[in-house]
Design a protein around this motif. Structure first.
Motif, mmCIF file in Angstrom:
data_model
loop_
_atom_site.group_PDB
_atom_site.id
_atom_site.type_symbol
_atom_site.label_atom_id
_atom_site.label_comp_id
_atom_site.label_asym_id
_atom_site.label_seq_id
_atom_site.Cartn_x
_atom_site.Cartn_y
_atom_site.Cartn_z
ATOM 1 N N GLU A 4 0.866 -1.253 0.128
ATOM 2 C CA GLU A 4 0.030 0.038 -0.012
ATOM 3 C C GLU A 4 0.833 1.347 -0.026
ATOM 4 O O GLU A 4 0.483 2.326 -0.504
ATOM 5 C CB GLU A 4 -0.842 -0.137 1.249
ATOM 6 C CG GLU A 4 -2.030 -0.802 1.143
ATOM 7 C CD GLU A 4 -2.996 -1.088 2.316
ATOM 8 O OE1 GLU A 4 -2.730 -0.489 3.083
ATOM 9 O OE2 GLU A 4 -3.959 -2.077 2.197
ATOM 10 N N ALA A 5 2.090 1.206 0.441
ATOM 11 C CA ALA A 5 2.969 2.379 0.559
ATOM 12 C C ALA A 5 3.816 2.305 -0.929
ATOM 13 O O ALA A 5 4.727 3.150 -0.925
ATOM 14 C CB ALA A 5 3.971 2.359 1.905
ATOM 15 N N GLU A 6 3.287 1.605 -1.546
ATOM 16 C CA GLU A 6 4.230 1.441 -2.750
ATOM 17 C C GLU A 6 5.504 0.912 -2.862
ATOM 18 O O GLU A 6 6.472 1.341 -3.489
ATOM 19 C CB GLU A 6 3.995 2.664 -3.972
ATOM 20 C CG GLU A 6 2.608 2.680 -4.050
ATOM 21 C CD GLU A 6 2.307 3.907 -5.111
ATOM 22 O OE1 GLU A 6 3.093 4.504 -5.538
ATOM 23 O OE2 GLU A 6 1.067 3.988 -5.753
ATOM 24 N N ILE A 12 7.446 -7.639 -1.714
ATOM 25 C CA ILE A 12 7.930 -8.940 -2.271
ATOM 26 C C ILE A 12 8.766 -9.796 -1.183
ATOM 27 O O ILE A 12 8.394 -11.177 -1.122
ATOM 28 C CB ILE A 12 8.453 -8.697 -3.627
ATOM 29 C CG1 ILE A 12 7.664 -8.421 -4.622
ATOM 30 C CG2 ILE A 12 9.241 -9.916 -3.902
ATOM 31 C CD1 ILE A 12 8.273 -7.646 -5.869
ATOM 32 N N SER A 13 9.548 -9.207 -0.587
ATOM 33 C CA SER A 13 10.359 -9.966 0.563
ATOM 34 C C SER A 13 9.590 -10.424 1.535
ATOM 35 O O SER A 13 9.647 -11.695 2.228
ATOM 36 C CB SER A 13 11.420 -8.992 1.274
ATOM 37 O OG SER A 13 12.051 -9.377 2.214
ATOM 38 N N GLU A 14 8.302 -9.804 2.180
ATOM 39 C CA GLU A 14 7.548 -10.126 3.277
ATOM 40 C C GLU A 14 6.587 -11.144 2.639
ATOM 41 O O GLU A 14 6.347 -12.259 3.277
ATOM 42 C CB GLU A 14 7.047 -8.812 3.702
ATOM 43 C CG GLU A 14 7.549 -7.893 4.590
ATOM 44 C CD GLU A 14 8.550 -8.355 5.626
ATOM 45 O OE1 GLU A 14 7.818 -9.321 6.661
ATOM 46 O OE2 GLU A 14 9.526 -8.099 6.081
ATOM 47 N N ALA A 31 2.344 -7.071 -6.533
ATOM 48 C CA ALA A 31 3.755 -6.519 -6.016
ATOM 49 C C ALA A 31 4.746 -6.859 -7.157
ATOM 50 O O ALA A 31 5.544 -5.438 -7.335
ATOM 51 C CB ALA A 31 4.214 -7.131 -4.620
ATOM 52 N N LYS A 32 4.738 -7.654 -7.651
ATOM 53 C CA LYS A 32 5.719 -8.002 -8.561
ATOM 54 C C LYS A 32 5.603 -6.907 -9.960
ATOM 55 O O LYS A 32 6.184 -6.462 -10.555
ATOM 56 C CB LYS A 32 5.928 -9.339 -9.463
ATOM 57 C CG LYS A 32 6.512 -10.040 -8.245
ATOM 58 C CD LYS A 32 6.658 -11.605 -8.714
ATOM 59 C CE LYS A 32 7.212 -12.493 -7.662
ATOM 60 N NZ LYS A 32 7.637 -13.832 -8.028
ATOM 61 N N GLN A 38 7.589 0.303 -11.560
ATOM 62 C CA GLN A 38 8.337 1.264 -10.774
ATOM 63 C C GLN A 38 9.928 1.188 -11.606
ATOM 64 O O GLN A 38 10.424 2.330 -11.911
ATOM 65 C CB GLN A 38 8.581 1.077 -9.368
ATOM 66 C CG GLN A 38 7.499 1.436 -8.822
ATOM 67 C CD GLN A 38 7.457 0.931 -7.300
ATOM 68 O OE1 GLN A 38 8.317 -0.023 -6.828
ATOM 69 N NE2 GLN A 38 6.569 1.495 -6.474
ATOM 70 N N ASN A 39 10.307 -0.115 -11.968
ATOM 71 C CA ASN A 39 11.441 -0.097 -12.770
ATOM 72 C C ASN A 39 11.527 0.541 -14.108
ATOM 73 O O ASN A 39 12.236 1.232 -14.662
ATOM 74 C CB ASN A 39 11.788 -1.618 -12.960
ATOM 75 C CG ASN A 39 12.417 -2.205 -11.676
ATOM 76 O OD1 ASN A 39 13.154 -1.485 -10.929
ATOM 77 N ND2 ASN A 39 12.139 -3.542 -11.749
#
Length: 189
Positions: A4-6, A12-14, A31-32, A38-39
């Motif tokens: 939610e915080a982008e 992804i880690s969590e 998330a991916k 974002q990339n």
């Protein structure tokens, strides 16, 4: 919370640690996608529009991705136009849709491509290019109407309609002397 915080990387880690938790797989996929988006934005900021567009194509339904794809296509179109690859530029400007002045640049490239085809003796294709730019052609090319008449004359000659071809030639102003074509020689022939 990270998603939610982008913060795609933390999400992804969590989520990797909670892969058996209900809904984790769906949130992981989102998330991916966020990370890919974002990339792509970072690639755009760096001016790497081709790679950014490729990444955006994989997440095209992501909010904002469609507009970002238009931006990338626009910049790729400008680069192709600057390089003299008018066909590629036309494709990219078409993909850019209503972004900035993409439609005007598309028409300009269509005229440039028409002149190239005219010089190559591909009169029917040149006529198509000039005709496609018709909405803005006269504003972009002062001799636009003369180029249309020249192509129409050559197409008529190719189809054996010699009288009609000569009629088109007679409508071309004597002052029109395109670098791509010798009108006087062709008219006398």
């Amino acid at each position: 919370i990270a998603f939610e915080a982008e913060d795609a990387e933390t999400a992804i880690s969590e989520l990797t640690l909670a892969d058996d938790f209900p809904g984790a797989a769906e949130l992981m996929a989102q998330a991916k996608d966020l990370q890919t988006y974002q990339n792509a934005l970072r690639l755009m900021d760096a001016g790497n529009y081709a790679e950014a567009l490729a990444a955006l194509n994989t997440v095209s339904v992501w909010p904002g991705a469609a507009e970002d794809m238009k931006v990338c296509s626009y910049h790729l179109g400008k680069a192709a136009m600057d390089a003299g690859d008018y066909s590629e530029a036309m494709t990219r400007f078409s993909d850019a849709g209503d972004h900035s002045d993409a439609k005007t640049l598309w028409a300009q490239c269509s005229i440039f491509r028409g002149k190239e085809l005219l010089a190559e003796g591909k009169f029917s294709n040149a006529l198509n290019c000039f005709s496609n730019a018709s909405a803005q052609g006269s504003a972009l090319e002062p001799d636009y109407d003369s180029y249309i008449l020249l192509c129409q004359a050559e197409v008529a000659f190719a189809e054996g309609r010699l009288t009609q071809g000569l009629d088109y030639f007679d409508k071309i102003p004597q002052t029109f002397k395109p670098a791509e074509f010798n009108i006087a020689a062709r008219r006398s022939m």
